[in-house]
Design a protein around this motif. Structure first.
Motif, PDB file in Angstrom:
ATOM      1  N   SER A   9       0.840  -1.182   0.000  1.00  0.00           N
ATOM      2  CA  SER A   9       0.000   0.000   0.000  1.00  0.00           C
ATOM      3  C   SER A   9       0.876   1.233   0.000  1.00  0.00           C
ATOM      4  O   SER A   9       2.003   1.225   0.481  1.00  0.00           O
ATOM      5  CB  SER A   9      -0.969  -0.016   1.171  1.00  0.00           C
ATOM      6  N   CYS A  34      -0.337   6.981  -8.433  1.00  0.00           N
ATOM      7  CA  CYS A  34      -0.061   5.642  -7.967  1.00  0.00           C
ATOM      8  C   CYS A  34       1.417   5.343  -8.089  1.00  0.00           C
ATOM      9  O   CYS A  34       2.096   5.846  -8.961  1.00  0.00           O
ATOM     10  CB  CYS A  34      -0.841   4.671  -8.833  1.00  0.00           C
ATOM     11  N   ILE A  47      -5.154   0.673  -7.402  1.00  0.00           N
ATOM     12  CA  ILE A  47      -6.392   0.346  -6.687  1.00  0.00           C
ATOM     13  C   ILE A  47      -6.565   1.346  -5.550  1.00  0.00           C
ATOM     14  O   ILE A  47      -5.709   1.441  -4.665  1.00  0.00           O
ATOM     15  CB  ILE A  47      -6.330  -1.084  -6.100  1.00  0.00           C
ATOM     16  N   LEU A  49      -8.198   2.179  -2.364  1.00  0.00           N
ATOM     17  CA  LEU A  49      -8.929   1.505  -1.285  1.00  0.00           C
ATOM     18  C   LEU A  49      -9.911   2.439  -0.574  1.00  0.00           C
ATOM     19  O   LEU A  49     -10.882   1.983   0.022  1.00  0.00           O
ATOM     20  CB  LEU A  49      -7.934   0.901  -0.286  1.00  0.00           C
ATOM     21  N   HIS A  79      -9.145  -7.332  -8.201  1.00  0.00           N
ATOM     22  CA  HIS A  79      -8.512  -6.210  -7.494  1.00  0.00           C
ATOM     23  C   HIS A  79      -7.533  -6.679  -6.414  1.00  0.00           C
ATOM     24  O   HIS A  79      -6.858  -5.850  -5.794  1.00  0.00           O
ATOM     25  CB  HIS A  79      -9.575  -5.312  -6.852  1.00  0.00           C
ATOM     26  N   ALA A  83      -5.990  -7.758  -0.263  1.00  0.00           N
ATOM     27  CA  ALA A  83      -5.936  -6.309  -0.035  1.00  0.00           C
ATOM     28  C   ALA A  83      -7.336  -5.731   0.138  1.00  0.00           C
ATOM     29  O   ALA A  83      -7.574  -4.877   1.006  1.00  0.00           O
ATOM     30  CB  ALA A  83      -5.222  -5.622  -1.194  1.00  0.00           C
ATOM     31  N   ARG A 392      -0.238  -4.748  -9.244  1.00  0.00           N
ATOM     32  CA  ARG A 392      -1.260  -3.907  -8.615  1.00  0.00           C
ATOM     33  C   ARG A 392      -0.594  -3.058  -7.554  1.00  0.00           C
ATOM     34  O   ARG A 392       0.214  -3.558  -6.788  1.00  0.00           O
ATOM     35  CB  ARG A 392      -2.334  -4.771  -7.953  1.00  0.00           C
ATOM     36  N   TYR A 394      -1.549  -0.139  -4.462  1.00  0.00           N
ATOM     37  CA  TYR A 394      -2.709   0.248  -3.655  1.00  0.00           C
ATOM     38  C   TYR A 394      -2.482   1.623  -3.046  1.00  0.00           C
ATOM     39  O   TYR A 394      -1.394   1.937  -2.580  1.00  0.00           O
ATOM     40  CB  TYR A 394      -2.939  -0.798  -2.547  1.00  0.00           C
ATOM     41  N   SER A 396      -4.147   4.333  -0.268  1.00  0.00           N
ATOM     42  CA  SER A 396      -5.103   4.405   0.828  1.00  0.00           C
ATOM     43  C   SER A 396      -4.703   5.530   1.747  1.00  0.00           C
ATOM     44  O   SER A 396      -3.522   5.735   2.013  1.00  0.00           O
ATOM     45  CB  SER A 396      -5.091   3.084   1.610  1.00  0.00           C
TER      46      SER A 396
END
Ligand SMILES: *Cc1c(COP(=O)(O)O)cnc(C)c1O
Length: 399
Positions: A9, A34, A47, A49, A79, A83, A392, A394, A396
């Motif tokens: 993340s 990202c 992604i 979150l 996804h 996670a 991927r 993440y 958040s």
């Protein structure tokens, strides 16, 4: 912090590639900023979150008197199930997956929320795993019922009895439901029971079929005091009379509406995944020049063409037509020419674009449903078809 692996993340300081670092002060191109793997093929699924949590809360708000099982089968619709589960675990009433392996992956990563197996067990032996991992299971056939009755579990097994109200795929017939329920209720090692069914056409708000399925379900359960579960995302959004006691939101968690375009309730959904690549080549073509395999697209005037590093091996649909929307540097343009295994070709005419510039295949600027429509498929298939070589990352704001 740089992201090298698929599951990590990102918050605070971002890691961006040298190409993108040079453009840091350019207009904000990336939806989430990202993280980007350094010196790798410039393709990743970002992604969000926070958006995921927002969408789960929205599903809850739309059916406030119910509890909601977050459906995260098929690796969380592509996804990343672990996670997604970790992000929702503090507030989710439970999760739903398709099989024991998917459930065990969650348990092994520390998820303690209730987990429902949507197709139950595939063999009598699996009931032991259901017992040990403290899972709940759908029971949709008399064979599965026999397995449950014959099991000697260490605790009581929670079962969701599935009724076939019109999907005609799995589930007990309406006329058998009361007797099936009686057999569960009489079994000493059966715990909590829920009656469930699944809609075939809830994504057609004008179609009477969902009302018919509701009526069949209601009649089959007449006189039985059982919690009820009927609603997938489409029914949560469009069929409030079908909310029951437990909803099962799937695609809406990922920010995609299953309903026809423009349905008012879907405006609050926030896209979770952004599939992003970059331009790896640019060339100027003349009228009559053909682009890519089969020469499907032929220039009718001088055109500037860009090549982005993404193809059908990554899950970008090979059937995408000329004109499928795509965004370069935040500017909307179109796919032209056939999708290759590792590359696609885009129209850059009139667009400010340079090699290394970001390309959004779908996400905030390009709705995944638009790409799905242009490829004769659905967002579910695009998400679950994302290839193994797509990493991927993440984002958040929470921990
Ligand atoms: C996949 C699934 C859902 C979720 O459906 P969405 O359309 O993604 O909301 C709900 N219930 C069952 C039984 C499912 O298999």
């Amino acid at each position: 912090m740089c992201i090298k692996t698929a599951v990590a993340s990102v918050s605070g300081d971002r890691c961006i590639s040298p190409v993108h670092r040079a453009k840091r002060d350019a207009p904000l191109w990336s939806w989430q900023n990202c993280a980007m793997t350094l010196s790798a093929r410039p393709l990743r699924a970002c992604i969000d979150l926070d958006a995921l949590r927002h969408n789960y809360r929205l599903a809850r708000q739309l059916a406030p008197a119910t509890r909601a099982l977050a459906v995260i089968k098929a690796n969380g619709y592509g996804h990343g199930a672990v996670a997604v589960a970790r992000a929702l675990a503090p507030e989710a009433d439970g999760f739903a997956v398709a099989c024991v392996d998917e459930a065990l992956e969650l348990r092994e990563s520390g998820i303690q929320n209730p987990i429902l197996l949507l197709e139950g067990s595939f063999s009598p032996d699996e009931i032991g795993q259901v017992d040990r991992a403290q899972l709940s299971m759908v029971v949709h056939s008399s064979q599965q019922l026999q397995w449950v009755l014959a099991a000697r579990p260490s605790r009581r097994l929670d079962c969701w009895i599935k009724l076939d109200s019109g999907m005609h795929r799995v589930g007990f017939a309406p006329e058998d439901f009361a007797s099936v329920h009686a057999r569960f209720a009489a079994c000493p090692h059966v715990g909590a029971l829920v009656a469930m069914t699944h809609f075939a056409r809830a994504d057609e708000p004008e179609h009477p079929y969902t009302d018919q399925q509701l009526a069949v379900f209601g009649q089959a359960l007449a006189g039985l005091r059982l919690p009820r579960s009927l609603a997938n995302s489409a029914a949560i959004l469009a069929w409030p009379q079908a909310h029951g006691d437990w909803t099962r939101p799937g695609i809406m968690l990922y920010g995609v509406s299953p309903l026809p375009d423009g349905h008012p309730l879907t405006a609050d959904l926030r896209p979770v995944m952004s599939l992003e690549s970059a331009l790896i080549a640019i060339r100027d073509l003349l009228p009559g020049d053909a682009v890519g395999y089969g020469g499907r697209f032929v220039c009718d005037r001088p055109l500037r063409i860009g090549v982005a590093a993404v193809g059908y091996a990554d899950g970008y649909p090979r059937h995408a037509r000329d004109g499928t929307p795509v965004a370069v540097n935040g500017q909307r343009t179109r796919l032209i020419g056939r999708v290759s295994m590792d590359m696609i070709t885009l129209d850059l005419t009139g667009i400010d674009a340079h090699i290394g510039d970001p390309v959004e295949l779908w996400g905030r600027l390009i709705p995944v449903n638009a790409v799905a429509q242009a490829s004769d498929t659905i967002a579910y298939q695009l998400f679950t078809g994302i290839g193994r070589r797509v990493s991927r990352s993440y984002v958040s704001s929470e921990r």
